[in-house]
Design a protein around this motif. Structure first.
Motif, mmCIF file in Angstrom:
data_model
loop_
_atom_site.group_PDB
_atom_site.id
_atom_site.type_symbol
_atom_site.label_atom_id
_atom_site.label_comp_id
_atom_site.label_asym_id
_atom_site.label_seq_id
_atom_site.Cartn_x
_atom_site.Cartn_y
_atom_site.Cartn_z
ATOM 1 N N ASP A 1 -37.193 1.626 -43.189
ATOM 2 C CA ASP A 1 -37.461 0.711 -44.227
ATOM 3 C C ASP A 1 -36.879 -0.844 -44.032
ATOM 4 O O ASP A 1 -37.790 -1.883 -44.386
ATOM 5 N N VAL A 2 -35.976 -0.879 -43.441
ATOM 6 C CA VAL A 2 -35.454 -2.525 -43.169
ATOM 7 C C VAL A 2 -34.837 -2.599 -41.752
ATOM 8 O O VAL A 2 -34.132 -1.533 -41.216
ATOM 9 N N VAL B 1 -18.707 -6.986 -37.641
ATOM 10 C CA VAL B 1 -17.651 -7.115 -36.555
ATOM 11 C C VAL B 1 -16.624 -7.240 -37.466
ATOM 12 O O VAL B 1 -16.397 -8.182 -38.398
ATOM 13 N N CYS B 2 -15.605 -6.377 -37.046
ATOM 14 C CA CYS B 2 -14.095 -6.334 -37.482
ATOM 15 C C CYS B 2 -14.282 -5.584 -38.952
ATOM 16 O O CYS B 2 -12.908 -5.907 -40.011
ATOM 17 N N VAL B 3 -15.367 -5.029 -39.501
ATOM 18 C CA VAL B 3 -15.151 -4.226 -40.862
ATOM 19 C C VAL B 3 -15.736 -2.679 -40.571
ATOM 20 O O VAL B 3 -16.311 -2.558 -39.675
ATOM 21 N N ALA B 4 -15.403 -2.005 -41.411
ATOM 22 C CA ALA B 4 -15.891 -0.657 -41.221
ATOM 23 C C ALA B 4 -17.231 -0.646 -41.375
ATOM 24 O O ALA B 4 -17.968 -1.335 -41.991
ATOM 25 N N PRO B 5 -17.845 0.566 -40.554
ATOM 26 C CA PRO B 5 -19.369 0.454 -40.584
ATOM 27 C C PRO B 5 -20.008 0.639 -42.093
ATOM 28 O O PRO B 5 -21.002 0.053 -42.086
ATOM 29 N N TRP B 6 -19.379 1.416 -42.840
ATOM 30 C CA TRP B 6 -20.030 1.421 -44.266
ATOM 31 C C TRP B 6 -19.807 0.115 -45.072
ATOM 32 O O TRP B 6 -20.463 0.097 -45.908
ATOM 33 N N LEU C 1 -26.558 -1.092 -47.086
ATOM 34 C CA LEU C 1 -28.143 -1.026 -46.959
ATOM 35 C C LEU C 1 -28.477 0.464 -46.787
ATOM 36 O O LEU C 1 -29.427 1.074 -47.556
ATOM 37 N N ARG C 2 -27.805 1.174 -45.670
ATOM 38 C CA ARG C 2 -28.185 2.361 -45.495
ATOM 39 C C ARG C 2 -27.841 3.347 -46.478
ATOM 40 O O ARG C 2 -28.252 4.534 -46.537
ATOM 41 N N GLU C 3 -27.107 3.236 -47.489
ATOM 42 C CA GLU C 3 -26.868 3.883 -48.712
ATOM 43 C C GLU C 3 -27.947 4.271 -49.465
ATOM 44 O O GLU C 3 -28.191 5.521 -50.131
#
Length: 88
Positions: free
Chosen positions: A23-24, A35-40, A47-49
């Motif tokens: 989709d994106v 970088v330096c944040v949790a993947p979610w 957007l993956r939500e």
């Protein structure tokens, strides 16, 4: 910074490359990569939500490299939307 890379070294589930389309596609530098944040909590993670998202962002990438990533990787997945995050 560590993450589980897909077969091409991006921060994606590797199974995403088995799909014919996404989709994106997200392009950009460290801000877009999350970088330096949790993947979610990164932009692609949020957007993956709701969508299938191909994260092609790389820390330190500039516009020319991002264009190459778009042509080399995103084009094979024909994303409906390209989110190109540019930080001056």
């Amino acid at each position: 910074v560590t993450f589980r890379a897909d077969r091409y070294g991006f921060d994606n589930p590797d199974t995403l490359w088995n799909r014919s389309s996404v989709d994106v596609a997200v392009l950009g530098d460290s801000y877009a990569a999350g970088v330096c944040v949790a993947p979610w909590d990164a932009i692609p993670g949020r957007l993956r939500e709701r969508r299938s998202v191909l994260n092609l962002a790389i820390s330190g990438a500039g516009p020319l490299q991002e264009l190459a990533l778009l042509r080399e990787y995103a084009a094979t997945k024909t994303p409906r939307v390209v989110v190109w995050i540019y930080y001056e």
